[in-house]
Motif scaffolding. Structure first.
Motif, PDB file in Angstrom:
ATOM      1  N   ILE A 191      17.736 -15.254  19.908  1.00 38.77           N
ATOM      2  CA  ILE A 191      16.799 -15.478  18.998  1.00 38.77           C
ATOM      3  C   ILE A 191      15.378 -16.258  19.456  1.00 38.77           C
ATOM      4  N   CYS A 237      16.544 -22.425  15.860  1.00 39.18           N
ATOM      5  CA  CYS A 237      16.132 -23.161  17.355  1.00 39.18           C
ATOM      6  C   CYS A 237      16.943 -22.496  18.630  1.00 39.18           C
ATOM      7  N   GLY A 238      17.947 -21.824  18.290  1.00 38.87           N
ATOM      8  CA  GLY A 238      18.769 -21.187  19.232  1.00 38.87           C
ATOM      9  C   GLY A 238      19.644 -22.028  19.954  1.00 38.87           C
ATOM     10  N   CYS A 286      22.551 -23.555  19.035  1.00 38.72           N
ATOM     11  CA  CYS A 286      24.049 -23.242  19.017  1.00 38.72           C
ATOM     12  C   CYS A 286      24.497 -21.931  19.950  1.00 38.72           C
ATOM     13  N   ILE A 339      25.453 -19.002  14.760  1.00 41.87           N
ATOM     14  CA  ILE A 339      24.840 -18.596  13.317  1.00 41.87           C
ATOM     15  C   ILE A 339      25.047 -17.006  13.025  1.00 41.87           C
ATOM     16  N   CYS A 388      23.314 -28.839  16.257  1.00 50.94           N
ATOM     17  CA  CYS A 388      22.429 -28.139  15.165  1.00 50.94           C
ATOM     18  C   CYS A 388      21.584 -29.093  14.531  1.00 50.94           C
ATOM     19  N   PRO A 389      20.388 -28.836  14.680  1.00 48.64           N
ATOM     20  CA  PRO A 389      19.279 -30.117  14.124  1.00 48.64           C
ATOM     21  C   PRO A 389      19.239 -30.099  12.433  1.00 48.64           C
ATOM     22  N   VAL A 390      20.093 -29.254  11.833  1.00 52.45           N
ATOM     23  CA  VAL A 390      19.988 -29.370  10.370  1.00 52.45           C
ATOM     24  C   VAL A 390      21.398 -29.487  10.076  1.00 52.45           C
ATOM     25  N   LEU A 448      28.981 -25.252  11.250  1.00 52.26           N
ATOM     26  CA  LEU A 448      29.331 -23.883  11.648  1.00 52.26           C
ATOM     27  C   LEU A 448      30.641 -23.567  12.124  1.00 52.26           C
TER      28      LEU A 448
HETATM   29  S1  SF4 Z   1      22.326 -22.900  13.128  1.00 51.87           S
HETATM   30 FE1  SF4 Z   1      21.369 -24.810  13.645  1.00 51.87          FE
HETATM   31  S2  SF4 Z   1      21.617 -24.936  16.100  1.00 51.87           S
HETATM   32 FE2  SF4 Z   1      21.698 -22.749  15.509  1.00 51.87          FE
HETATM   33  S3  SF4 Z   1      19.975 -21.663  15.421  1.00 51.87           S
HETATM   34 FE3  SF4 Z   1      19.941 -22.595  13.241  1.00 51.87          FE
HETATM   35  S4  SF4 Z   1      19.325 -24.432  13.350  1.00 51.87           S
HETATM   36 FE4  SF4 Z   1      19.743 -23.860  15.726  1.00 51.87          FE
END
Ligand code: SF4
Ligand code: SF4
Length: 459
Positions: A151, A309-310, A312, A335, A365-367, A371
């Motif tokens: 992504i 953000c990619g 993960c 994700i 994961c920044p948020v 997962l």
């Molecule tokens: S799930 Fe979290 S780590 Fe993965 S792409 Fe989305 S924000 Fe980034």
């Protein structure tokens, strides 16, 4: 076709046949992950930032309808045209209509996973509109007629020798050229002519600010900026989950996004669009395409907090070794293994099983989307709907039968310990033993764990 079931294991087996590529793909992504770790360590309040970002996203989702209304009101006041699309088809029809009304024949598009999700390019091309993806990685995969495999790094699976060959065929570069500087210069010249000729610019959106009615686009190449600065028409396509309440919230996300995605302190270009260029038009298409439905389902709601953000993907041992295409979906990796089965569990039944449950994706994961927990729960949902292949269901039933009866479990263990070392190799390592295809089984212990435990206890 839409319901062809995705067999991640079979797709991954095809990818790992090329051992050299698998190793190099793994290393390239691990390099990005390590760079991300170094960048994160420079921010002492990283965990507080994550927590704040998670709270902002969860709050926005809880009040999504209010913030969407506020966004539309503010955007309209700024002279922006706001459109609503409940499905991918509606989104494509709206974009096509706007382009037609302006007589646009050539479009410069910057990276947008939403337009990939909606499969916008083929629709526009069918109607005679030329769409050029202007992000370098996206352009490489577009010329190769492939979808992105990541992504953030859409061409991460392609070697520079292959890029050289693609550019030689399409851009007329020297045969056998592999020098990244030479190839980048060639792409720059090619894209420049496309920018100059474009009648319209289409961008994705990283953040849409309810308070101001503006949108923010983050790129490293500046292609979004030039793509919408030259033509008079800009269409920004936004998933409704991209909303944040206030301009002040943006700083939290921009600090997290670049560091977590590529290990940069900040994205090279963070561009704010709060109105059309002089004499031009800015259209914003707000897209649902199943997001409201996800929001209503407790298990999947948090996946809407994703800021793409990619990270993960970069950290996931399964993604790194099986490649993006093994997921057969626009959003691959951890994700994607949540989002795709959430929408179509039958088709994507295998994705939650493409996971060792190591938890690394949730850690980065920044948020703070959990997962790994979601993937584990999804397995229960998929098994409950009987979407697993019959062979797996029978195996699970047999395992459950044995494990519910301790005497049978002990007896099976005893028999396995006695038989396994004596069996000829071809009976143990064959097509039925997927585990043994890539590795040797561990040496059979003489005693079971229970026996060893009991003995130690007696001593
Ligand atoms: S799930 Fe979290 S780590 Fe993965 S792409 Fe989305 S924000 Fe980034
Ligand atoms: S928990 Fe699963 S999906 Fe997440 S990083 Fe580990 S293997 Fe990948």
């Amino acid at each position: 076709m839409a319901h062809t079931r995705v067999d991640h294991a079979a797709n991954a087996a095809a990818f790992i046949k090329n051992g050299e590529r698998t190793h190099w793909h793994d290393q390239a992504l691990w390099f990005v992950r390590a760079k991300r770790d170094r960048a994160v360590l420079t921010v002492s309040e990283w965990e507080q930032l994550r927590e704040t970002a998670a709270q902002i996203k969860r709050h926005t989702l809880a009040h999504l309808a209010d913030y969407l209304e506020q966004f539309e009101e503010q955007a309209t006041r700024r002279g922006i045209h706001v459109h609503w699309a409940s499905t991918a088809d509606e989104h494509n029809a709206i974009v096509l209509q706007i382009l037609r009304e302006h007589g646009a024949q050539k479009v410069a598009k910057s990276k947008s996973m939403l337009t990939e999700e909606c499969e916008l390019n083929p629709v526009l091309e069918r109607h005679g509109i030329e769409v050029v993806d202007t992000d370098l990685g996206e352009r490489i995969v577009q010329l190769r007629e492939e979808p992105p495999s990541h992504i953030v790094l859409p061409a991460i699976h392609i070697k520079k020798e292959e890029v050289g060959q693609t550019f030689h065929e399409h851009l007329g570069t020297a045969a056998g050229a592999t020098d990244p500087k030479y190839l980048t210069e060639a792409a720059r010249g090619h894209l420049r002519s496309k920018f100059m000729a474009a009648d319209a610019g289409i961008t994705g959106v990283n953040f849409a600010i309810a308070e101001t009615g503006g949108v923010v686009v983050c790129t490293n190449e500046g292609n979004a900026d030039i793509g919408v600065a030259l033509p008079k028409l800009h269409i920004a396509c936004v998933g409704i989950e991209k909303l944040i309440p206030r301009a002040a919230d943006l700083a939290v996300f921009t600090r997290l996004l670049a560091r977590n995605a590529t290990g940069q302190p900040v994205t090279t270009y963070t561009s704010h669009f709060h109105g059309p260029v002089p004499g031009g038009e800015l259209h914003i298409v707000l897209v649902d395409n199943g997001r409201h439905e996800l929001r209503e389902r407790a298990l999947f709601r948090e996946s809407l907090c994703c800021i793409r953000c990619g990270a993960c993907l970069n950290t996931c041992p399964v993604y790194r070794r099986s490649g993006g295409y093994s997921y057969s979906a626009t959003i691959p990796g951890p994700i994607g293994s949540v989002l795709n089965p959430a929408r179509d569990p039958k088709r994507y039944y295998s994705l939650p099983y493409a996971c060792s449950l190591c938890g690394s994706c949730a850690d980065v994961c920044p948020v703070a989307i959990p997962l790994d927990e979601q993937l584990l729960q999804l397995r229960g949902v998929i098994a409950g709907k009987k979407y697993l292949p019959l062979s797996k269901r029978l195996m699970m039933k047999a395992a459950s039968f044995v494990m519910k009866r301790s005497w049978l479990y002990n007896l099976s263990g005893k028999m396995a310990r006695w038989w396994l070392p004596k069996l000829p190799r071809f009976l143990v390592y064959n097509r039925l033993n997927a585990w043994g295809r890539q590795r040797e089984l561990p040496e059979t212990p003489k005693r079971s764990f229970r026996e060893l435990y009991r003995k130690r206890h007696e001593q």
